[in-house]
Write an enzyme that holds these catalytic residues in place. Structure first.
Site, PDB file in Angstrom:
ATOM      1  N   HIS A  76     -10.563  11.000   6.625  1.00 60.73           N
ATOM      2  CA  HIS A  76     -10.464   9.575   6.918  1.00 60.73           C
ATOM      3  C   HIS A  76      -9.809   9.242   8.252  1.00 60.73           C
ATOM      4  O   HIS A  76     -10.257   8.359   8.963  1.00 60.73           O
ATOM      5  CB  HIS A  76      -9.662   8.907   5.793  1.00 60.73           C
ATOM      6  CG  HIS A  76      -9.493   7.431   5.944  1.00 60.73           C
ATOM      7  ND1 HIS A  76     -10.570   6.557   5.998  1.00 60.73           N
ATOM      8  CD2 HIS A  76      -8.379   6.661   6.042  1.00 60.73           C
ATOM      9  CE1 HIS A  76     -10.121   5.310   6.113  1.00 60.73           C
ATOM     10  NE2 HIS A  76      -8.800   5.339   6.159  1.00 60.73           N
ATOM     11  N   GLU A  93       0.854  -1.189   0.000  1.00 58.60           N
ATOM     12  CA  GLU A  93       0.000   0.000   0.000  1.00 58.60           C
ATOM     13  C   GLU A  93       0.885   1.232   0.000  1.00 58.60           C
ATOM     14  O   GLU A  93       2.111   1.138   0.099  1.00 58.60           O
ATOM     15  CB  GLU A  93      -0.949  -0.016   1.211  1.00 58.60           C
ATOM     16  CG  GLU A  93      -1.992  -1.124   1.129  1.00 58.60           C
ATOM     17  CD  GLU A  93      -3.015  -1.090   2.237  1.00 58.60           C
ATOM     18  OE1 GLU A  93      -2.817  -0.310   3.196  1.00 58.60           O
ATOM     19  OE2 GLU A  93      -4.008  -1.811   2.165  1.00 58.60           O
ATOM     20  N   HIS A 110      -8.641  10.305   2.851  1.00 56.72           N
ATOM     21  CA  HIS A 110      -8.462   9.129   2.012  1.00 56.72           C
ATOM     22  C   HIS A 110      -8.772   9.527   0.573  1.00 56.72           C
ATOM     23  O   HIS A 110      -9.792  10.158   0.310  1.00 56.72           O
ATOM     24  CB  HIS A 110      -9.388   7.988   2.457  1.00 56.72           C
ATOM     25  CG  HIS A 110      -8.967   6.654   1.922  1.00 56.72           C
ATOM     26  ND1 HIS A 110      -9.101   6.312   0.600  1.00 56.72           N
ATOM     27  CD2 HIS A 110      -8.392   5.591   2.522  1.00 56.72           C
ATOM     28  CE1 HIS A 110      -8.626   5.100   0.410  1.00 56.72           C
ATOM     29  NE2 HIS A 110      -8.188   4.636   1.570  1.00 56.72           N
ATOM     30  N   ARG A 152      -0.791   8.910   0.868  1.00 57.65           N
ATOM     31  CA  ARG A 152      -2.167   9.390   0.710  1.00 57.65           C
ATOM     32  C   ARG A 152      -2.285  10.905   0.581  1.00 57.65           C
ATOM     33  O   ARG A 152      -3.168  11.401  -0.119  1.00 57.65           O
ATOM     34  CB  ARG A 152      -3.019   8.899   1.889  1.00 57.65           C
ATOM     35  CG  ARG A 152      -3.274   7.413   1.847  1.00 57.65           C
ATOM     36  CD  ARG A 152      -4.068   6.944   3.031  1.00 57.65           C
ATOM     37  NE  ARG A 152      -4.333   5.505   2.937  1.00 57.65           N
ATOM     38  CZ  ARG A 152      -4.938   4.805   3.874  1.00 57.65           C
ATOM     39  NH1 ARG A 152      -5.330   5.403   4.986  1.00 57.65           N
ATOM     40  NH2 ARG A 152      -5.153   3.517   3.724  1.00 57.65           N
TER      41      ARG A 152
END
Length: 519
Positions: free
Chosen positions: A337, A114, A230, A276
């Site tokens: 988020h 990720e 997010h 992110r």
């Protein structure tokens, strides 16, 4: 007459951090776990991605630490980060001992990548890791006779005298009265504050309750300017807060403009696997510059059966909304988020108030710095919940409790103007989204501060004269936490990680945390 409860340990919150704390505490300890909604309702349950840990022989702790420090723009506490990373493999074992069955391929963990990770180190349970962790932890908690669960109880305020915490006043949603929980040790595990924003991936429970209560009690609150947005929340009128896991990008999904063109190459060499904050700002910029309502995430080039088995939750939810992710790109937008700041704690989860601990998203352990690296959040919950429990297990408990004064509501009356609460709630979230969002400026922040300050005055006045309700408690906390976020953002005269201010586009050479305390 309002009830009074007494326990050795009071845990406020029933997410991964709260339940893990309860599981790890001694069986000889009497424990209360209170949840403001149903026990499983909260951000942990909806965490799709996974939990990061060095489980691959070709990976190593130093690499995980370096990735975390770099993703956090060098603001993270390296001591806390090292502790978390080195405890991560054991955290996976601890979860497995409760019944969590991580996905495997050929007898090895099915690790994925990720944003921010330089290696495959994210263990997962398909795309419902949080759900699996929550269900198994809850089953373990229910097996222990020393733990009592209280559903639909909303904490109002901590009871603190002379820098010592003695429990909390709690609103019983069913009886509509405030009850007293007396405790030797209190653990805040209330989650984050992303409901401060108009658009969020979080459930309705994320109203900054623990942060606001701790602030009012005199705790140090750090780095609240760093709200992680997010990049990919599903853009659909009937998809309330539905998150499209970052793991899709980890498995090769591409971000596209409405005309099908890729755009991440203009922003970062890591493309869709950039951290992110970078991906969210890139999407935000493309939407604002071009007037798009959303961008798209394309995964249709992958095998249909593989998609269905790897991402069953996302596949099913999209199918319900008429979207076939094996054939078409998903419309996505950024949404608030994760709260990277919170109640200042040490490695043992101790706050600046005696006998008060904080674990999970409500806490600022220093592991995230200016930006959380993907899948370090569930890891933080599990690791620091265990260190918190270990510290409490080795602590002396007082034989006598300081008498907690009865909740006094003799001078208030029921409100006949509930519309005021709804209006102020919406106004706060609109201000935060428009003035304290992904890209900020001094003018917008100053304007937000004046507006939020005035709202706080109105809410305080309302709170003083009317009987407490769940909505009023949450509004009070939302207003308080939003004010802390704005104050923290104004105090940081640079752009770093999740905090991007157009008037201070560069990073300062001096690296420092923002710390807020009640004056």
């Amino acid at each position: 007459m309002a009830k009074k409860y007494q326990f050795d340990v009071l845990i406020i919150g029933s997410g991964a951090a709260g339940l893990m704390s309860a599981v790890q505490l001694s069986s000889s300890t009497s424990i209360a776990v209170i949840a403001k909604d149903k026990i499983l309702e909260g951000s942990s349950y909806y965490a799709q991605g996974g939990i990061s840990a060095v489980l691959d022989p070709e990976d190593n702790f130093d690499s995980h630490i370096e990735d975390t420090v770099n993703t956090g723009f060098n603001l993270g506490n390296e001591k806390s980060i090292r502790y978390m990373v080195e405890q991560a493999p054991q955290a996976i074992k601890d979860l497995e001992s409760t019944g969590v069955q991580f996905s495997h391929i050929n007898n090895s963990y099915d690790l994925t990548t990720e944003g921010g990770h330089s290696s495959k180190r994210v263990a997962h349970v398909a795309d419902k890791t949080g759900q699996s962790i929550q269900v198994n932890l809850l089953a373990k908690v229910r097996q222990k006779n020393n733990i009592e669960l209280f559903e639909e109880y909303v904490a109002v305020d901590l009871v603190v005298k002379d820098k010592n915490c003695y429990g909390a006043y709690v609103f019983d949603k069913n009886s509509k009265e405030v009850v007293t929980f007396s405790s030797n040790k209190t653990i805040l595990a209330t989650g984050g504050a992303s409901k401060s924003y108009l658009y969020t991936s979080n459930p309705d429970t994320s109203t900054g309750d623990g942060i606001a209560m701790a602030y009012r009690a005199g705790c140090e609150i750090s780095n609240m300017e760093f709200t992680q947005f997010h990049p990919t929340c599903l853009f659909h009128p009937h998809a309330k807060s539905f998150l499209i896991s970052e793991t899709l990008r980890g498995e090769g999904a591409k971000l596209l403009l409405p005309d099908g063109q890729e755009f991440m190459h203009k922003y970062d060499d890591r493309l869709e696997l950039a951290p992110r904050d970078i991906v969210a700002r890139a999407i935000d910029n493309e939407m604002k510059v071009n007037g798009y309502d959303c961008v798209y995430l394309d995964f249709s080039f992958k095998d249909k059966e593989w998609i269905k088995s790897r991402f069953p939750t996302i596949t099913q939810r999209c199918k319900e909304l008429g979207i076939d992710i094996s054939k078409e790109a998903l419309p996505v937008v950024p949404a608030a988020h994760y709260t990277c700041g919170g109640v200042n704690t040490n490695i043992d989860a101790q706050s600046s108030i005696n006998n008060l601990y904080a674990v999970g998203e409500v806490a600022h352990t220093g592991v995230h710095g200016a930006n959380r690296m993907a899948s370090n959040s569930l890891l933080e919950c599990v690791v620091f919940a265990k260190s918190c429990a270990n510290h409490i297990n080795s602590s002396e408990f007082e034989n006598s409790q300081t008498k907690i004064e009865k909740w006094d509501d003799s001078r208030v009356a029921p409100s006949k103007e509930k519309v005021v609460i709804a209006h102020l709630w919406h106004e706060i979230r609109l201000i935060m989204w428009n003035f304290v969002g992904i890209v900020r400026s001094n003018n917008r922040l100053n304007s937000a501060y004046l507006k939020i300050q005035q709202i706080n005055k109105e809410v305080d006045e309302y709170y003083r004269i009317y009987t407490v309700t769940e909505d009023l408690i949450e509004l009070r906390n939302l207003a308080q936490t939003s004010k802390i976020i704005v104050e923290s953002a104004l105090s940081r005269k640079e752009s770093r990680g999740l905090h991007y201010n157009q008037d201070y586009p560069n990073k300062m050479s001096k690296i420092q945390n923002t710390v807020m305390t009640k004056s």
